[in-house]
Design an enzyme around this catalytic site. Structure first.
Site, PDB file in Angstrom:
ATOM      1  N   ASN A 269       0.735  -1.106   0.456  1.00  0.00           N
ATOM      2  CA  ASN A 269       0.259   0.004   0.095  1.00  0.00           C
ATOM      3  C   ASN A 269       1.047   0.990  -0.026  1.00  0.00           C
ATOM      4  O   ASN A 269       0.489   2.324  -0.034  1.00  0.00           O
ATOM      5  CB  ASN A 269      -1.004   0.013   1.478  1.00  0.00           C
ATOM      6  CG  ASN A 269      -2.162  -0.765   1.044  1.00  0.00           C
ATOM      7  OD1 ASN A 269      -2.175  -1.202   0.380  1.00  0.00           O
ATOM      8  ND2 ASN A 269      -2.104  -1.594   2.337  1.00  0.00           N
ATOM      9  N   HIS A 271       3.103   2.939   2.062  1.00  0.00           N
ATOM     10  CA  HIS A 271       3.330   3.217   3.401  1.00  0.00           C
ATOM     11  C   HIS A 271       3.948   2.265   3.998  1.00  0.00           C
ATOM     12  O   HIS A 271       4.295   0.780   3.941  1.00  0.00           O
ATOM     13  CB  HIS A 271       1.806   3.611   3.465  1.00  0.00           C
ATOM     14  CG  HIS A 271       1.130   2.998   4.348  1.00  0.00           C
ATOM     15  ND1 HIS A 271      -0.154   3.276   4.114  1.00  0.00           N
ATOM     16  CD2 HIS A 271       0.812   1.450   4.588  1.00  0.00           C
ATOM     17  CE1 HIS A 271      -0.986   2.547   4.255  1.00  0.00           C
ATOM     18  NE2 HIS A 271      -0.014   1.416   4.843  1.00  0.00           N
ATOM     19  N   CYS A 306       2.246   6.597   7.833  1.00  0.00           N
ATOM     20  CA  CYS A 306       3.890   6.561   7.359  1.00  0.00           C
ATOM     21  C   CYS A 306       4.623   6.519   6.315  1.00  0.00           C
ATOM     22  O   CYS A 306       3.893   5.427   6.219  1.00  0.00           O
ATOM     23  CB  CYS A 306       4.735   6.394   8.923  1.00  0.00           C
ATOM     24  SG  CYS A 306       6.499   6.391   9.251  1.00  0.00           S
TER      25      CYS A 306
END
Length: 369
Positions: A269, A271, A306
């Site tokens: 994804n 991240h 993040c």
């Protein structure tokens, strides 16, 4: 140049120990001046060992499955399957040597990765996408993905290298905004319950990176595989998985600053994967606790995704007595239980202080080994 006679690959493999090199001198005295011919004994002359016979039988079964299209090679080799009612999934897993840590047992990151793997295998066995974490056909059309909102893991006994763990998992609806998944971990040899976990996921648009409500179409695609009645890994009233995590304020008693994501920390994804956060949280734990205690439970609330360029600070302080709103080095009396200390954690972006994750951990004395 090595010349092989005209026999098929199976013949070559099975006959490898019976191949002869004409005119070959003693060991390691190889000559390069003339080509070397290899003559393979006919397959009919070979006698299969029991191991070769088993492998040959397995190869036939694999070929049969692949040819029929009734399943994948991974489905055949994986030690997992759906329950009879199709509403949960069980899989056995052998702990590898590279998955154990300083305590000679599996690390919490290993077990968290295993929960993720078993959950993904469950989704895959139901026909959900393999190019995303359990994305349904409707989700793929709308560019939607699942992102972790909360995880709670309790480990009562850590498995050691070569221990076999059986994990059962199932998913179910969680209000209008997400879905939840629960796990139960058992030692296969003893049948002992060694851990439980639960997690909550919400839906995010992969293009805008904004959260989105679960549509009725997506819900219907999931509900047919969910238990008809709520089933919880933590059915106890007021259990720890429900406990709210208060925000840890500066100045924290312990910190580890300037943590940066590695490329290997990013998942499909794009991240940082949720398991990486566990490692970052533990980086700011005091060494005296790491030396004398082992993690009993961990709860993480994920506030912000993040990305690769983010720089992260990890902050930790002992958890205050119940009723205190915030905790820092100067406020909120800490718990005094030396045998089972509890800590609050905060992961934040270094440059602007944005909250990425808040966490809570409980520890127990290491058992005698």
């Amino acid at each position: 140049m090595l010349k092989l006679c005209s026999c098929n690959v199976t013949d070559q493999i099975q006959a490898s120990v019976q191949c002869r090199f004409p005119g070959s001198p003693g060991p390691f005295a190889f000559r390069r001046r003339s080509p070397v011919s290899v003559s393979c004994s006919p397959l009919s002359r070979l006698k299969l060992t029991p191991v070769q016979a088993v492998l040959s039988s397995q190869q036939k079964e694999v070929a049969k499955v692949v040819k029929s299209g009734s399943g994948s090679l991974a489905d055949l080799l994986r030690l997992g399957s759906l329950a009879e009612d199709g509403l949960s999934y069980n899989e056995k897993y052998i702990v590898r040597c590279y998955e154990v840590g300083i305590n000679k047992t599996a690390t919490i990151e290993t077990l968290a990765n295993l929960l993720q793997e078993i959950g993904s295998n469950h989704a895959q066995s139901l026909g959900f996408s393999t190019d995303g974490f359990a994305t349904t056909p409707t989700m793929r059309k709308m560019h939607l993905i699942w992102v972790t909102a909360r995880m709670h893991i309790e480990i009562y006994k850590y498995p050691a290298w070569s221990d076999v763990v059986e994990i059962e998992t199932w998913c179910q609806s969680e209000g209008r905004i997400g879905t939840r998944r629960d796990w139960i971990l058992k030692d296969v040899t003893t049948g002992e319950l060694i851990g439980r976990a639960t997690g909550k996921w919400v839906m995010m648009n992969q293009d805008t990176r904004r959260l989105q409500k679960v549509s009725d179409d997506v819900r219907e695609e999931h509900l047919i595989f969910c238990p008809r009645e709520p089933r919880l890994a933590f059915p106890e009233k007021n259990n720890k998985s429900l406990k709210k995590i208060i925000k840890l304020e500066d100045p924290a008693q312990y910190s580890r600053l300037g943590l940066t994501p590695r490329r290997a920390d990013l998942d499909m994804n794009h991240h940082v994967n949720y398991v990486t956060y566990i490692g970052w949280v533990l980086e700011s734990m005091p060494q005296e606790i790491i030396d004398t205690h082992e993690l009993q439970s961990i709860t993480l609330d994920y506030r912000r995704e993040c990305l690769q360029d983010d720089v992260v600070d990890s902050l930790t302080s002992p958890e205050p007595i119940d009723g205190t709103e915030t905790v820092s080095e100067h406020n909120g009396p800490a718990r005094e239980d030396a045998d089972c200390p509890q800590f609050l954690h905060l992961l934040r972006v270094s440059c602007d202080g944005q909250e990425i994750n808040r966490g809570r951990t409980e520890w127990r004395k290491k058992p005698a080994r």
